[in-house]
Design a protein around this motif. Structure first.
Motif, PDB file in Angstrom:
ATOM      1  N   GLY B 368      -2.409   0.580  -4.732  1.00  0.00           N
ATOM      2  CA  GLY B 368      -2.372  -0.774  -4.229  1.00  0.00           C
ATOM      3  C   GLY B 368      -2.061  -0.876  -2.688  1.00  0.00           C
ATOM      4  O   GLY B 368      -2.932  -1.536  -1.949  1.00  0.00           O
ATOM      5  N   ILE B 369      -0.930   0.069  -2.342  1.00  0.00           N
ATOM      6  CA  ILE B 369      -0.482  -0.003  -0.828  1.00  0.00           C
ATOM      7  C   ILE B 369      -2.001   0.607  -0.068  1.00  0.00           C
ATOM      8  O   ILE B 369      -2.207   0.056   1.059  1.00  0.00           O
ATOM      9  CB  ILE B 369       0.631   0.868  -0.781  1.00  0.00           C
ATOM     10  N   VAL B 370      -2.451   1.716  -0.732  1.00  0.00           N
ATOM     11  CA  VAL B 370      -3.482   2.342   0.179  1.00  0.00           C
ATOM     12  C   VAL B 370      -4.572   1.426   0.275  1.00  0.00           C
ATOM     13  O   VAL B 370      -5.161   1.389   1.329  1.00  0.00           O
ATOM     14  CB  VAL B 370      -3.760   3.602  -0.466  1.00  0.00           C
ATOM     15  N   ALA B 371      -4.925   0.735  -0.785  1.00  0.00           N
ATOM     16  CA  ALA B 371      -6.052   0.100  -0.870  1.00  0.00           C
ATOM     17  C   ALA B 371      -6.009  -1.208   0.074  1.00  0.00           C
ATOM     18  O   ALA B 371      -6.864  -1.778   0.951  1.00  0.00           O
ATOM     19  CB  ALA B 371      -6.320  -0.388  -2.368  1.00  0.00           C
ATOM     20  N   HIS B 372      -4.593  -1.613  -0.160  1.00  0.00           N
ATOM     21  CA  HIS B 372      -4.184  -2.700   0.782  1.00  0.00           C
ATOM     22  C   HIS B 372      -4.635  -2.444   2.421  1.00  0.00           C
ATOM     23  O   HIS B 372      -4.986  -3.367   3.014  1.00  0.00           O
ATOM     24  CB  HIS B 372      -3.002  -3.225   0.622  1.00  0.00           C
ATOM     25  N   GLU B 373      -4.092  -1.251   2.698  1.00  0.00           N
ATOM     26  CA  GLU B 373      -4.175  -1.128   3.899  1.00  0.00           C
ATOM     27  C   GLU B 373      -5.551  -0.535   4.638  1.00  0.00           C
ATOM     28  O   GLU B 373      -5.820  -0.766   5.720  1.00  0.00           O
ATOM     29  CB  GLU B 373      -3.220   0.254   4.316  1.00  0.00           C
ATOM     30  N   LEU B 374      -6.312  -0.125   3.740  1.00  0.00           N
ATOM     31  CA  LEU B 374      -7.610   0.738   4.325  1.00  0.00           C
ATOM     32  C   LEU B 374      -8.600  -0.205   4.056  1.00  0.00           C
ATOM     33  O   LEU B 374      -9.474  -0.317   4.640  1.00  0.00           O
ATOM     34  CB  LEU B 374      -7.856   1.894   3.470  1.00  0.00           C
ATOM     35  N   GLY B 375      -8.682  -1.112   2.790  1.00  0.00           N
ATOM     36  CA  GLY B 375      -9.325  -2.266   2.421  1.00  0.00           C
ATOM     37  C   GLY B 375     -10.562  -1.418   1.701  1.00  0.00           C
ATOM     38  O   GLY B 375     -11.767  -2.040   1.344  1.00  0.00           O
TER      39      GLY B 375
END
Lengths: 138, 830, 522, 185
Positions: B368-375
């Motif tokens: 979730g964090i990664v997807a949130h940051e990278l989009g």
């Protein structure tokens, strides 16, 4: 029940059903008319009491008379009306006749409704062919 | 301090049942009042939800000492006697374990969501669904009644459906939501039937009674319905836990917001199926069927899902397949019934249940964090994030290592147990199986190791694939970091000090599944045992195949693109997409449109029904005709003949006028017939009514377009219709002929004739019946007449939608079914 | 506890002998009178509206009083005109009184809904009158103990429903030609049904010499004990199955329903699907288990077979539909098949299950139809594929539809689940495993079509984002029915208990017969 | 048929129908007849007037609201049925009384008052009102396709999302409608 009346009734039923299956919408209404008659005859004829007399009890004759359907007509042409109360078995079954009275009215009412409907269907669908009444399916 | 508070048993006087009910109902109540509070707290509503789950967690913790002392924490409120549904709750080790996981992960998720969800989202709805889900999950854990369990079970399906479809505009979420609902809720239905069957065999729905009573269990096992019951229940459990052929919904469920995926579709809801299998372990285990169905399905799913996970490029898809594979571990282990160390499978599975929740939830939060940051969630677009997000990286390593089974984390411990149990099981069966079962387990471990490694490698190491995204990326805020940190800490804690958790959480659960089992001993280091060797092999083989990772994935991709039809998803899509068109075909062939066909069906059915008693009567030697009734005055034959002629005239005359006149003539003749039949009232009525109905007919005919009947049908059709008319007329004839009074009964008419004058003062009995004896009928009759008038009034004034006929029919042709649109977005995985 | 409350009310009622003595007939007499008044006051719009509301509430209260009386004192017989069994006897046992209560409740909801929904001219001129007379007809059917009277009230209900189909709605989304076509089919099939019913009645009368249901039942059972049950009696019973099956839309007789229910104005669709098809169930319960009970071995297998086909055919039709109201209509067919399944299994438990199923379905389905009315008004089409994203503009309706869908699909904790489970349970108990399995598979299909339509209406891209002023008069009935759908699920004990009593009264009609025959003619 | 002769004769026939129908109505209890037959007979007479004079003229002649007639009849019958309840009897309980008219020792005959007579009055009215209403409604109606103008108005309303009451349809039939009489000739 009397065989010939039964034959008539069932013949009318068959005919009515044949007409109801007809393609023409007006014939369907006629078919219902015939079926209504058949039912009514059936009801009258299936009366349990098969007496000889009209179910009107006459204790005093000639109190006053009416000018068409007087006692003469009732007792003379159709069936004799006897004097005095008598055993029930002498009369035709009154109950079925009363039921038919109701049934006649009801079939008249439904006929009126279906005729109105037929008229509007004719206007809306521009045909009296029942097979065209298939716009809603599935 | 917290522990001190817990052990200060000042609440001991409280009935544990109330606490259980409180735990379950608190989230529901909170969900109910959430919109009200939400209107005040606005975007901070998440903290309220977090608080609620925290309270639940505390309450669960409060119960742990009781459970570990094996106290009986239960209570019952009778609910519906007829169904055997009681509101009965019970807390044992297993339910406490599940409840603890649910409420703890719940805290983490709700906490995390505060950072993850943007304030623009419909937060009220989000937290409402989450709370409802949490409540029903706790309900599953604590309910002691099978039907009550099913109730909460379906509630979780519904809330999962709503959460997957949270982004309700996108077709992918809708697709996933529908799929999840159909499979989980539909599977639930079969399970319900299984529950009902259990209730019928055992006479109770109370789980504790069924599980604890050896007589009942024996009864059940020897029942002829045993296989059916087991299969029905397993369908429900497998559908929920995405095992066997039912796995297909889980990858699509990843359309939900990531915290939801972490909560529902990895850590808790999918565990419900496992929980059920564990619950029924004492009842069903020990039979061959149990082992083949449960372990067999588990092992196949484990390998298959792990293998497919390799080709995934979406981070969440990898985790989804990994979840399926990991759940399959659990299923496999619960299926093991071993003679040496009989509870090794159960212990291993129960321990892994706990561990899996921790590391998988943690991984999802990282994603979730990664997807949130990278989009993006595409693994091919990532790389080198370790420098930008060091904390996230460390947590990710911990979680992935735990999943891959690398010491000293908790995943390692339970994986060792898994290996051990598989070896024992294999030995017990013997023969070639003693090699196959451990090898399967090993293969599962290798696959897990591979994709875990890939996760770390592709996301955090190497070179950034997409510079633009990379440059934007940075460490997230504390709100999103704290939950994974806690979870990672837990992973390490369990790994290093497993005894604490085993004593208070795992061991009671094991005891509740398999009473009186030995104490589970876990150590990080226990010599060069076979499991340890297997772990070493796992890592070695895993590293070896990791070199060829891309080739494997490529070959899978090629296979999938070549054999598109070869997939369960394809099957499901076909079934769902074609359901509407196929059933439209069937329905269209039944419901054809014109009324004639419907009438024919009705008549055929009528004739069929008359035939049933008729044939029975005829073949038992009854006499259909009674010749004594065939007498009639000669004058009446003539009347009958004319009636028949007029009727035929009405039937065949093509011109309406002629037909109506004929009908009318028939009506008058019928009136005459009434007179012959001694019914003067009727005759008069018939004459008048016939006049009116003729007028009515004429009035309508004059307004019709054509005054002639349409051309009749082709001859064959007409013959069919004549035949139907003839047969129905004939069958009515038989009924009518048979009508005749049975001897001993006195007809009602006699009462009327005898009492007419006395009671009503009228002499015309027919009329007296009409207005007096059966006047109630007559009021109905005049009502019918009024109704007919009102009907005519309404029909004449009827209005419909304004016509846009031609345009609409075109649109209908162009518009496609909603299911058709979905074919485009069918995911590409098998 | 219910008994206590009931007896308290009953005692209170004793002090009003006028109502207490006549509470059996008042649910019929009051709407009849009201129908006449509505015709006379058709120019006084306001007065008519409030009068109608008052009458509906009065009927509800009367139905409530009736059911309390029945609960406390058992079945009661009421001789119209005081002629005993020779006249017409109204019989209120628990089955009929609960049907009356259900009718009163659902019709009150539909009446409130109609105020906003039906076009004002149609509403004032004929709607109220027709509606009240229809309720009179329904209550007459449920309460009467005389088969010919049953026919008369059957016709009242039939014609009233036809009249109501043609009531105009504001913003109608039905083509007038569809209305005519559907009504024509309804009328034709209904008229054939009426004819068959008359034949069956007269065959019975001609053989037994009686029109009173209890009397006929007694005499037929005597004949049966003597081993000389005439075949035409059995045939008459089977003909009655045609008649009531036609009303209830059993398989080869269901054709009119998907055409008629959707074309009617929404509150009438709700009445048709909620109550009117239950008339068929009620009638068959009376026919199979009371009047022609000795011949029920002929009836039950036939019923079982056709009910199973009905379940499947209805579900297939519902899956196929893109028209929202038509889908609901097909769903009604399928659901009524479930009711008949319970009925045809024929044990006390399964009849109780069928009864409970019937009630829960009535609540849920009428709510769904009312909801669909609002949805259709908003979307301006009935095609579900053209709707989408309505959850944003009408969250209330989406929640209501969801609850209804859950109830129909049998997902706990909404009412429908408990009835479905009861049905499955009693079916398994009675050993009808295959039937139960078919029912289960179809229940799965039910989940599919209910939720599929929910998704396509409320989710997806919102094509239109128009504001829809849903008035309180439309939302209130939906909300009340929603609450009932949930509460009946959670607090369904009274209904289940009632179902048990109903089933025991149906299985053993002795109490019914003796109650009726105890009435002394004057 | 709309000749003067037919019109005059039909008036006479109507008068006879009226009288005879009242006669039948009163006789109902003892001889063939009763409210229903009486009513239907009168309807025949009324319809004859309608046929010969044309609907609009006949309407003007009668000036009757047939809709109201059957409403009234239904109400009357209902009340007659309910009335015994107030006397602590059942619905539809009937009673009758024979009254001797005797003044100064001279008998003027006797009259029978039956409660069912009251009910029969209701039947009588319903039959007349209902049947005449049905036939005149069907006779009066002329099909007219919806006007273009209305359609536009309604669609505009829809676009504005305001549910307006639709423009009231004219309940009264305009004079230029074709009468049933023309159709029936």
């Amino acid at each position: 029940m009397n065989f010939f009346i039964a034959l008539l009734v069932s013949f009318l039923f068959g005919l009515g059903i044949y007409l109801i299956l007809n393609r023409d919408i007006m014939k369907i209404a006629i078919g219902f008319g015939i079926m209504g008659h058949a039912t009514n005859i059936f009801i009258v004829a299936s009366g349990i009491l098969q007496g000889e007399f009209v179910p009107i009890i006459i204790t005093k004759i000639n109190e006053y008379t009416t000018f068409i359907f007087g006692d003469d007509l009732a007792s003379g042409i159709i069936a004799p009306i006897i004097e005095g109360t008598s055993e029930a078995g002498m009369y035709a079954d009154p109950l079925t006749q009363a039921l038919v009275l109701t049934a006649i009215v009801i079939s008249f009412a439904t006929t009126a409704v279906i005729l109105t409907l037929i008229y509007h269907i004719d206007k809306e669908f521009e045909t009296t062919d029942v097979n065209k009444l298939g716009r809603m399916k599935g | 301090m917290l522990l001190a508070l817990l052990y200060d048993r000042s609440f001991d006087s409280v009935d544990p049942f109330i606490i259980l009910a409180f735990i379950i109902f608190l989230p529901f109540a909170a969900a109910f009042v959430l919109p009200i509070i939400g209107s005040k707290m606005k975007e901070k509503i998440g903290w309220f939800a977090t608080l609620i789950s925290f309270i639940c967690f505390l309450a669960v913790l409060y119960l742990i000492p009781n459970v570990s002392r094996e106290e009986n924490l239960s209570g019952i409120i009778p609910w519906i006697n007829e169904l055997g549904i009681n509101f009965s709750l019970r807390a044992d080790g297993l339910s406490i374990l599940l409840a603890a996981i649910v409420s703890f992960i719940g805290i983490m998720i709700m906490f995390y969501s505060n950072g993850y969800m943007s304030p623009k989202d419909d937060l009220n709805r989000y937290y409402q669904y989450l709370l409802v889900f949490m409540g029903s999950m706790l309900g599953i854990a604590f309910s002691d009644n099978l039907i009550l369990l099913f109730l909460f079970w379906e509630l979780t399906s519904i809330s999962s459906f709503l959460l997957i479809g949270y982004y309700r505009d996108t077709e992918k979420s809708i697709y996933g939501a529908r799929k999840a609902l159909l499979i989980t809720a539909g599977g639930g239905l079969f399970m319900l039937l299984g529950f009902i069957a259990i209730g019928l065999v055992t006479g109770t729905y109370e789980i504790s009674q069924i599980v604890s009573n050896p007589e009942i269990i024996l009864n059940l096992k020897s029942s002829p319905d045993f296989a059916g019951i087991l299969i029905l229940i397993l369908i429900g459990a497998f559908a929920k836990s995405a095992q066997g052929i039912f796995y297909i919904w889980l990858p699509n469920a990843m359309e939900a917001p990531t915290p939801v995926s972490a909560f529902l579709h990895s850590a808790t809801m999918v565990k419900a199926g496992i929980f059920l299998i564990a619950r029924f372990h004492p009842v069903f285990s020990g039979t061959d069927l149990w082992f083949y169905l449960v372990s067999g399905t588990g092992m196949i799913t484990m390998i298959f899902a792990g293998y497919i996970a390799i080709r995934q490029t979406d981070l969440k898809a990898i985790l989804a397949y990994s979840t399926i594979s990991q759940l399959a571990y659990l299923v496999t282990m619960y299926g093991f019934t071993t003679e040496i160390l009989p509870t090794i499978g159960v212990s291993a599975a129960t321990f892994h249940l706990l561990n899996h929740s921790t590391f998988k939830a943690c991984l999802f939060l990282i994603v979730g964090i990664v997807a949130h940051e990278l989009g993006t969630r595409d693994i091919r677009e990532m790389g080198g994030l370790a420098k930008k997000m060091p904390i996230t990286f460390i947590i990710a390593i911990i979680a992935a290592a735990s999943m891959a089974g690398i010491p000293p984390f908790n995943g390692y411990l339970s994986k060792e147990l898994f290996y051990e149990s598989s070896i024992i099981m294999g030995q017990q069966i013997g023969g070639i199986w003693s090699a196959i079962i451990p090898m399967t387990a090993l293969a599962g471990g290798v696959l897990t190791f591979m994709y875990s490694l890939r996760l770390i490698h592709k996301v955090f190491l190497g070179k950034p694939a997409n510079e633009e995204m990379y440059s934007k990326a940075h460490e997230p805020g504390a709100i999103m970091l704290i939950p994974p940190i806690i979870l990672a800490a837990l992973i390490v804690l369990i790994g290093l000090f497993p005894d604490l958790f085993i004593e208070y959480l795992v061991q009671p659960a094991i005891n509740s599944i398999a009473p009186g089992s030995e104490k589970l001993h876990v150590q990080l280091w226990h010599g060069f045992t076979r499991p340890f060797i297997m772990t070493v092999f796992t890592i070695a083989i895993g590293l070896f195949f990791y070199m060829k990772y891309d080739e494997i994935a490529e070959s899978q991709n090629r296979f999938c693109s070549n054999y598109k039809w070869f997939s369960l998803n394809n099957l499901y899509d076909k079934a769902v997409n074609n359901a509407r068109s196929e059933s439209a075909k069937i329905s269209g062939s039944i419901q054809r449109g014109p009324p004639t066909g419907y009438i024919i069906w009705m008549l055929v059915f009528t004739i069929f029904l008359i035939l049933i008693p008729l044939s029975g009567f005829y073949f038992s030697g009854g006499n259909l005709f009674d010749p004594s009734i065939m007498r009639l005055p000669a004058s009446e034959y003539f009347l009958l003949a004319i009636i028949v002629i007029t009727a035929i005239g009405a039937a065949i005359a093509p011109k309406y006028i002629v037909a109506i006149m004929s009908l009318s003539a028939m009506g008058y003749l019928v009136a005459l017939l009434y007179a012959y039949l001694k019914a003067p009232d009727l005759a008069m009525t018939q004459v008048c009514v016939e006049t009116l109905s003729t007028i009515l007919f004429l009035a309508v005919i004059m307004k019709l377009r054509k005054k002639e009947a349409v051309n009749p049908d082709p001859r064959s059709d007409q013959i069919t219709k004549l035949l139907i008319g003839f047969i129905s007329g004939f069958s009515f004839l038989l009924v009518i002929m048979a009508t005749g009074i049975v001897e001993p009964f006195v007809p009602f008419s006699e009462y009327f004739i005898e009492n007419a004058i006395e009671l009503t003062g009228g002499r015309n009995i027919v009329n007296v019946i009409v207005v007096d004896f059966r006047g109630y009928d007559t009021i109905g009759e005049i009502t019918v007449l009024s109704l007919a008038a009102l009907c005519v009034y309404n029909i004449i004034r009827a209005k419909g939608m304004k016509k846009e006929k031609k345009k609409e029919s075109k649109e209908e042709e162009e518009s496609t079914n909603i299911t058709d649109n979905i074919t485009d977005i069918v995911p590409e995985e098998i | 506890m219910i008994l206590q409350i009931a007896s308290t009310i009953d005692n209170l009622l004793l002090s009003v002998p006028f109502i207490y003595n006549n509470v059996d007939v008042l649910p019929i007499a009051v709407p009849l009178l009201a129908g006449a008044l509505m015709i006379l006051f058709r120019h006084r719009i306001k007065f008519q509206k409030y009068l109608n509301l008052a009458v509906s509430i009065i009927i509800l209260i009367l139905a409530f009083l009736l059911i309390t009386k029945v609960i406390v004192n058992g079945p009661s017989a009421y001789a119209v005109g005081e002629f005993g069994k020779y006249g017409i006897v109204l019989v209120a046992d628990l089955l009929s009184s609960s049907m009356v209560l259900l009718t009163a409740f659902i019709s009150l909801m539909c009446v409130i809904y109609s105020y906003e929904y039906i076009e004002s001219e149609s509403l004032n001129q004929s709607y109220y009158a027709l509606f009240n007379l229809m309720i009179a007809g329904l209550n007459g059917i449920f309460l009467t103990g005389d088969i010919f009277n049953l026919y008369v009230f059957f016709e009242i209900m039939f014609l009233a429903s036809i009249g109501l189909i043609f009531a105009n709605e504001k913003l109608s989304s039905t083509l007038i030609e569809h209305k005519f076509e559907g009504a024509f089919k309804y009328l034709v099939l209904g008229m054939i049904g009426s004819t068959i019913m008359l034949i069956a009645i007269i065959t019975t009368y001609g053989t037994i010499g009686s029109l009173n249901m209890a009397d006929i039942a007694l005499k037929i059972s005597i004949l049966n004990q003597e081993g000389r049950l005439p075949w035409q009696i059995v045939a008459a019973g089977l003909l009655f199955i045609i008649v009531f099956g036609n009303k209830a839309a059993l398989f080869p007789l269901h054709y009119w329903l998907p055409d008629v229910h959707p074309t009617a104005p929404t509150p009438i669709s709700a009445m048709l699907s909620g109550i009117l098809i239950k008339v068929g169930v009620y009638g068959i319960l009376r026919i199979v288990f009371l009047i022609y009970a000795p011949a029920s071995s002929y009836y039950l297998p036939v019923l079982m077979l056709i009910s199973l086909i009905t379940i499947v055919v209805g579900a297939i039709g519902a899956i196929a539909q893109t028209d929202l109201k038509r889908m609901l209509a097909y769903s009604s067919i399928s659901q009524i098949g479930y009711v008949f399944l319970g009925l045809s299994i024929g044990t006390a438990g399964s009849i109780a299950a069928a009864f409970v199923y019937m009630i829960f379905h009535a609540v849920a389905k009428s709510m769904l139809f009312l909801t669909a009315g609002g949805v259709i008004h908003h979307a301006e089409t009935r095609d579900m594929t053209k709707m989408g994203g309505l959850i944003k503009t009408m969250p209330f309706y989406s929640a209501a539809f969801m609850i209804g869908a859950m109830s129909i699909a049998g997902i706990p904790p909404i009412a429908g689940f408990f009835s479905k489970m009861y049905l499955l349970k009693t079916g398994l108990e009675a050993g009808a495993t295959i039937a139960v399995f078919i029912a289960l598979i179809t229940a799965f299909a039910t989940i599919y079509y209910m939720f599929n339509s929910w998704i396509s209406i409320f989710w997806g891209e919102s094509l239109k984002n128009k504001r829809f002023h849903s008035s309180h008069e439309m939302m209130l009935p939906i909300a009340i029915l929603c609450v009932f759908a949930i509460l009946l699920g959670i607090l369904c004990n009274p209904v289940f208990e009632a179902g048990d009593i109903v089933a025991s009264q149906i299985i053993d009609p002795e109490l019914y017969i003796s109650t009726v025959l105890k009435v002394i003619p004057r | 048929m709309t000749t003067i002769i037919a019109q005059t004769i039909s008036k006479a026939v109507f008068a006879i129908c009226l009288m005879y129908s009242v006669n039948l109505f009163i006789h109902g209890a003892n001889y063939p007849g009763g409210g229903f037959i009486g009513g239907v007979l009168l309807v025949c007479g009324i319809i004859l007037i309608y046929v010969t004079f044309g609907i609009n003229r006949a309407d003007k002649m009668f000036k009757q609201d047939w809709f109201g007639w059957f409403g009234f009849g239904l109400l009357f019958a209902s009340i007659a049925a309910i009335f015994p309840m107030f006397k602590n009897h059942n619905y539809f309980r009937s009673a009758f009384n024979v009254v001797h008219f005797e003044f100064f020792g001279i008998s003027f005959g006797e009259l029978e008052f039956a409660s069912s007579m009251m009910f029969d009055v209701g039947v009588y009215f319903v039959v007349i009102g209902g049947l005449v209403f049905i036939i005149t409604q069907i006779g009066k109606h002329k099909y007219s396709p919806p006007k273009e103008k209305d359609e536009k108005n309604v669609s505009l309303d829809r676009k504005d999302n305001i549910i307006l009451p639709e423009p009231k349809e004219e309940t009264e039939i305009t004079d230029n409608t074709v009468s049933a009489a023309e159709g029936l000739q």
